[in-house]
Design an enzyme around this catalytic site. Structure first.
Site, PDB file in Angstrom:
ATOM      1  N   ILE A 184       0.830  -1.207   0.000  1.00  0.00           N
ATOM      2  CA  ILE A 184       0.000   0.000   0.000  1.00  0.00           C
ATOM      3  C   ILE A 184       0.863   1.255   0.000  1.00  0.00           C
ATOM      4  O   ILE A 184       0.663   2.164  -0.821  1.00  0.00           O
ATOM      5  CB  ILE A 184      -0.962   0.008   1.199  1.00  0.00           C
ATOM      6  N   HIS A 214      -7.828 -11.860  -5.707  1.00  0.00           N
ATOM      7  CA  HIS A 214      -9.168 -12.430  -5.577  1.00  0.00           C
ATOM      8  C   HIS A 214     -10.155 -11.787  -6.552  1.00  0.00           C
ATOM      9  O   HIS A 214     -10.004 -10.617  -6.928  1.00  0.00           O
ATOM     10  CB  HIS A 214      -9.691 -12.227  -4.145  1.00  0.00           C
ATOM     11  N   ILE A 251      -5.812  -3.488   6.291  1.00  0.00           N
ATOM     12  CA  ILE A 251      -5.767  -3.979   4.910  1.00  0.00           C
ATOM     13  C   ILE A 251      -5.381  -5.468   4.922  1.00  0.00           C
ATOM     14  O   ILE A 251      -4.277  -5.862   4.551  1.00  0.00           O
ATOM     15  CB  ILE A 251      -4.801  -3.146   4.044  1.00  0.00           C
TER      16      ILE A 251
END
Length: 373
Positions: free
Chosen positions: A12, A49, A334
């Site tokens: 991130i 995903h 996260i």
């Protein structure tokens, strides 16, 4: 004086740094470890995903689906290995088959492309080594696999090439608001900045609490894995999941982008945010559960085991917001599907800056990444 300071150089923090390097800004990123992507980013399932698992209307759902759609172009631009190999969630009984329908319907609401529930015959056609007791599966053709640490390294390389300052071995000790700016005290000195992004992963709540009243807690959750030799890498073509539980998506079996086989993780709530040890009993459990999905995995071909820690928050969703202290932004909690959502989280961070009143002007001379072969 920096315009923006980022705390934490995982997937991130490095993603935000790279995106900010497109603007006329002075940006720095602080990392307490000796290199980037040294914690959760290097020790996870490396799965992109589809987005059917996240609850409808959640930030996880929105950012997972958007992030997934951005991966192919971004990884191609950065010369990072990525493969859209697809995924399967197995059902072994009628109750689990009913849960597949729940996931399918959720995925449709979340606008996940490429979803279908397939029967036993189609399942065997796609994955011949799936256990014969599996009666059906949720197939998601849009799911993929990536190399997360290579992704983070490529992001920070391009960010630094475009003027971002990277400070390793730099631990944040305190943060003080002074008028319209922040003084970020570290063991390497004081950094002055107008804005701060808190991307500290499993330590994000502790960083938040240095400057603002407590508003969330990170509850560390450890998962252990096997990495098997490439001789086992062709046992499956897609990422194979079992039906999820309250603790997570369960034990998966997946190929890696480099041709190995990954089996894991389990889920253990822990207190020690630095505990990445592995234990024989937990690894035996992973072997047992993994073999329940895929037949004849040869665990004697193991080349290493490892553990990673997920940043589970007490809010149960991603935290992407400006804190009660203006100019201080939390990008926290996260956990999975955080890797999948990372490119979209990066864009959401830019939106936070704009909403807060930051003056953002694109550069004319942004250096695009050099292609690698």
């Amino acid at each position: 004086m920096y315009d923006i300071l980022i705390i934490g150089a995982g997937i991130i923090g490095t993603g935000i740094a790279r995106e900010l390097s497109k603007y006329k800004l002075k940006v720095a990123i602080l990392e307490k470890d000796t290199d980037v992507s040294n914690e959760t980013t290097k020790a996870n399932s490396a799965i992109v995903h589809g987005g059917y698992d996240a609850k409808e209307e959640s930030l996880m759902a929105k950012l997972n689906v958007l992030g997934n759609s951005l991966y192919e172009d971004l990884c191609n631009e950065l010369s990072v290995p990525f493969k859209r190999n697809g995924s399967l969630v197995l059902a072994f009984n009628e109750d689990e088959l009913e849960h597949l329908n729940v996931l399918y319907n959720r995925g449709i609401i979340n606008k996940v492309p490429g979803l279908s529930i397939i029967n036993q015959e189609k399942l065997r056609e796609l994955e011949p080594n799936v256990d014969e007791k599996a009666i059906a599966a949720l197939h998601c053709s849009s799911a993929g696999i990536v190399s997360p640490w290579e992704f983070a390294e490529a992001l920070i390389d391009n960010a630094v090439e475009n003027g971002v300052d990277l400070f390793l071995n730099t631990t944040v000790k305190n943060i003080v608001k002074t008028d319209e700016n922040f003084d970020v005290h570290t063991d390497s000195g004081i950094f002055h900045t107008k804005y701060v992004f808190n991307c500290a992963g499993v330590h994000a709540d502790l960083i938040h609490n240095l400057i603002a009243p407590e508003s969330f807690k990170i509850l560390p959750r450890k998962g252990e894995y096997f990495v098997l030799d490439k001789t086992q890498g062709k046992r499956v073509n897609q990422t194979v999941f079992q039906c999820p539980s309250k603790l997570g998506k369960g034990i998966l079996v997946t190929p890696t982008v480099h041709g190995n086989l990954l089996v894991g993780p389990d889920a253990q709530d822990i207190d020690n945010r630095f505990d990445v040890s592995t234990a024989t009993d937990r690894l035996e459990y992973i072997k047992f559960k993994g073999s329940h999905s895929i037949k004849d995995i040869n665990f004697r071909e193991n080349i290493r085991t490892f553990a990673g820690i997920r940043a589970e928050s007490d809010r149960g969703d991603f935290i992407v917001e400006e804190s009660s202290v203006k100019g201080f932004f939390d990008i926290a909690g996260i956990k999975s599907p955080g890797l999948s959502a990372a490119p979209a989280i990066t864009l959401a961070a830019i939106d936070l800056l704009k909403t807060s009143g930051a003056n953002l002007s694109l550069k004319d001379n942004f250096i695009t990444p050099r292609k690698h072969t």
